[in-house]
Enzyme design. Structure first.
Site, PDB file in Angstrom:
ATOM      1  N   ASP A 274      42.393  35.850  42.405  1.00  0.00           N
ATOM      2  CA  ASP A 274      43.563  36.542  41.813  1.00  0.00           C
ATOM      3  C   ASP A 274      44.537  37.054  42.941  1.00  0.00           C
ATOM      4  OD1 ASP A 274      41.922  38.362  42.886  1.00  0.00           O
ATOM      5  OD2 ASP A 274      42.251  40.154  41.162  1.00  0.00           O
ATOM      6  N   SER A 275      44.073  36.585  44.114  1.00  0.00           N
ATOM      7  CA  SER A 275      44.903  36.736  45.212  1.00  0.00           C
ATOM      8  C   SER A 275      46.348  35.823  45.219  1.00  0.00           C
ATOM      9  CB  SER A 275      44.379  36.234  46.765  1.00  0.00           C
ATOM     10  OG  SER A 275      43.623  34.820  46.594  1.00  0.00           O
TER      11      SER A 275
ATOM     12  N   ASP B  83      38.671  33.839  39.126  1.00  0.00           N
ATOM     13  CA  ASP B  83      38.605  35.093  39.182  1.00  0.00           C
ATOM     14  C   ASP B  83      38.931  35.896  38.018  1.00  0.00           C
ATOM     15  OD1 ASP B  83      37.895  37.041  41.173  1.00  0.00           O
ATOM     16  OD2 ASP B  83      39.714  36.956  42.306  1.00  0.00           O
TER      17      ASP B  83
ATOM     18  N   LYS C 207      34.113  35.072  38.728  1.00  0.00           N
ATOM     19  CA  LYS C 207      34.066  36.385  39.754  1.00  0.00           C
ATOM     20  C   LYS C 207      34.477  37.547  39.198  1.00  0.00           C
ATOM     21  CE  LYS C 207      36.036  36.527  43.813  1.00  0.00           C
ATOM     22  NZ  LYS C 207      36.815  37.956  43.639  1.00  0.00           N
TER      23      LYS C 207
ATOM     24  N   GLU D  74      34.905  42.032  40.007  1.00  0.00           N
ATOM     25  CA  GLU D  74      34.566  43.095  41.149  1.00  0.00           C
ATOM     26  C   GLU D  74      33.909  44.121  40.603  1.00  0.00           C
ATOM     27  OE1 GLU D  74      38.896  44.185  42.722  1.00  0.00           O
ATOM     28  OE2 GLU D  74      38.968  42.111  43.138  1.00  0.00           O
TER      29      GLU D  74
ATOM     30  N   GLU E  68      33.392  41.773  50.842  1.00  0.00           N
ATOM     31  CA  GLU E  68      34.719  41.678  51.590  1.00  0.00           C
ATOM     32  C   GLU E  68      35.099  42.936  52.255  1.00  0.00           C
ATOM     33  OE1 GLU E  68      38.068  40.862  49.010  1.00  0.00           O
ATOM     34  OE2 GLU E  68      39.640  41.453  50.415  1.00  0.00           O
TER      35      GLU E  68
END
Ligand code: KIV
Length: 306
Positions: free
Chosen positions: A54-55, A93, A123, A125, A192
């Protein structure tokens, strides 16, 4: 234009391949991609895994952070990447609020990333607070990669882009979260921006692959944002990034050269232009002249009729 993607140069990298790499102590390589051409280049280069992170909200869409990214945006980019890849393992993501509000949302959206986006895994978080979502997605047959440490979707809660897990208490909480995610069935975890020593402890303790970004050399593999690696993102570069190219400057140089070539009529040159058959051109000019139009030939200018 670019050639069609090469046929697979080996077997598709799967969850099992990554786990076997950890078992054999072989470093795992991941980078991000958000578009077809980059995905083709990464796949050809032999990368193990591609993360459609999602960057993309920051490096492709110009958002301040990853929070505005939607499922639609993720799917659009996932599909483009999937079209270019035949070998690398593909992770999509889960964007902010696609899995936090309810477990049903989480399963549905994770399913979309595979079904509509062409991903192999998702993925998300978070640690202990995401166990229900993680377990339900896995129960639907979808591999889940965890993400701990500096989790950008919690940037406001974390108070900025800071290194995480520095105190004994924070480090212990992180280890617990990693164990909880492994126990919940995650096949790998991204760590991270955490101290290298802590990442090494977690990689030694867990059986699943630990992929680091700003987490030192002791992880089982590494991931970086491709725009950082290529020097394509001009806004800022995190200190843990190694730039392997400076494509932003190269892009600016190329654009400036193109602009001046066009202004000075150096582009397009003869080799970039198509010519008419000389006889067909003579016939055309005769026809035009018979209609009373005068043709003024000039080797350096496009044909003009008066
Ligand atoms: O969105 C992303 O690119 C990521 C990486 C930084 C791990 O989550």
């Amino acid at each position: 234009m670019s050639k069609a993607p090469k046929p697979p140069s080996g077997n598709k990298v799967s969850v099992k391949t990554l786990q076997s790499k950890k078992l054999h102590g072989e470093p795992i390589t991941f980078l991000t991609a958000y578009d077809f051409s980059t995905a083709v280049a990464l796949d050809r280069s032999g990368i193990d895994g591609i993360l459609v992170g999602d960057s993309l909200g920051m490096v492709m869409l110009g958002y301040e952070n990853t929070l505005p990214v939607t499922m639609q945006e993720m799917l659009h980019h996932c599909r483009a990447v999937a079209r270019g890849v035949s070998r690398a393992h593909l992770v999509g993501d889960m964007p902010f609020m696609s899995y936090q509000a309810s477990v049903a949302d989480a399963v549905r959206n994770a399913g979309s990333l595979l079904q509509k986006g062409g991903m192999d895994a998702v993925k998300l978080e978070g640690g202990r607070n995401r166990v229900r979502a993680v377990k339900s997605i896995i129960a639907a047959g979808i591999p889940v990669m965890g993400h701990l440490g500096l989790t950008p979707q919690s940037v406001h809660q974390l108070g900025g882009w800071k290194v995480q897990g520095k105190s004994t208490h924070a480090a212990r909480t992180l280890i617990e979260d990693a164990l909880i995610l492994e126990d919940a069935g995650c096949y790998a975890i991204v760590l991270e921006s955490i101290p290298a020593e802590l990442a090494q402890l977690i990689a030694n303790r867990l059986a699943i692959p630990i992929i680091g970004i700003g987490a030192g050399v002791g992880c089982d593999g590494q991931v970086l944002v491709t725009h950082d690696v290529l020097g394509l993102f001009d806004r800022f570069t995190p200190s843990f990034v190694k730039k392997y190219a400076d494509l932003f400057s190269e892009m600016e140089r190329a654009f400036q050269e193109y602009i001046s070539d066009v202004k000075e009529r150096k582009f397009p040159a003869a080799e970039h232009s198509n010519s008419m058959d000389p006889q067909a051109l003579r016939d055309l000019i005769r026809e035009i002249e018979m209609q009373g139009l005068e043709f003024e030939p000039d080797d350096n200018q496009p044909p003009r009729f008066h």
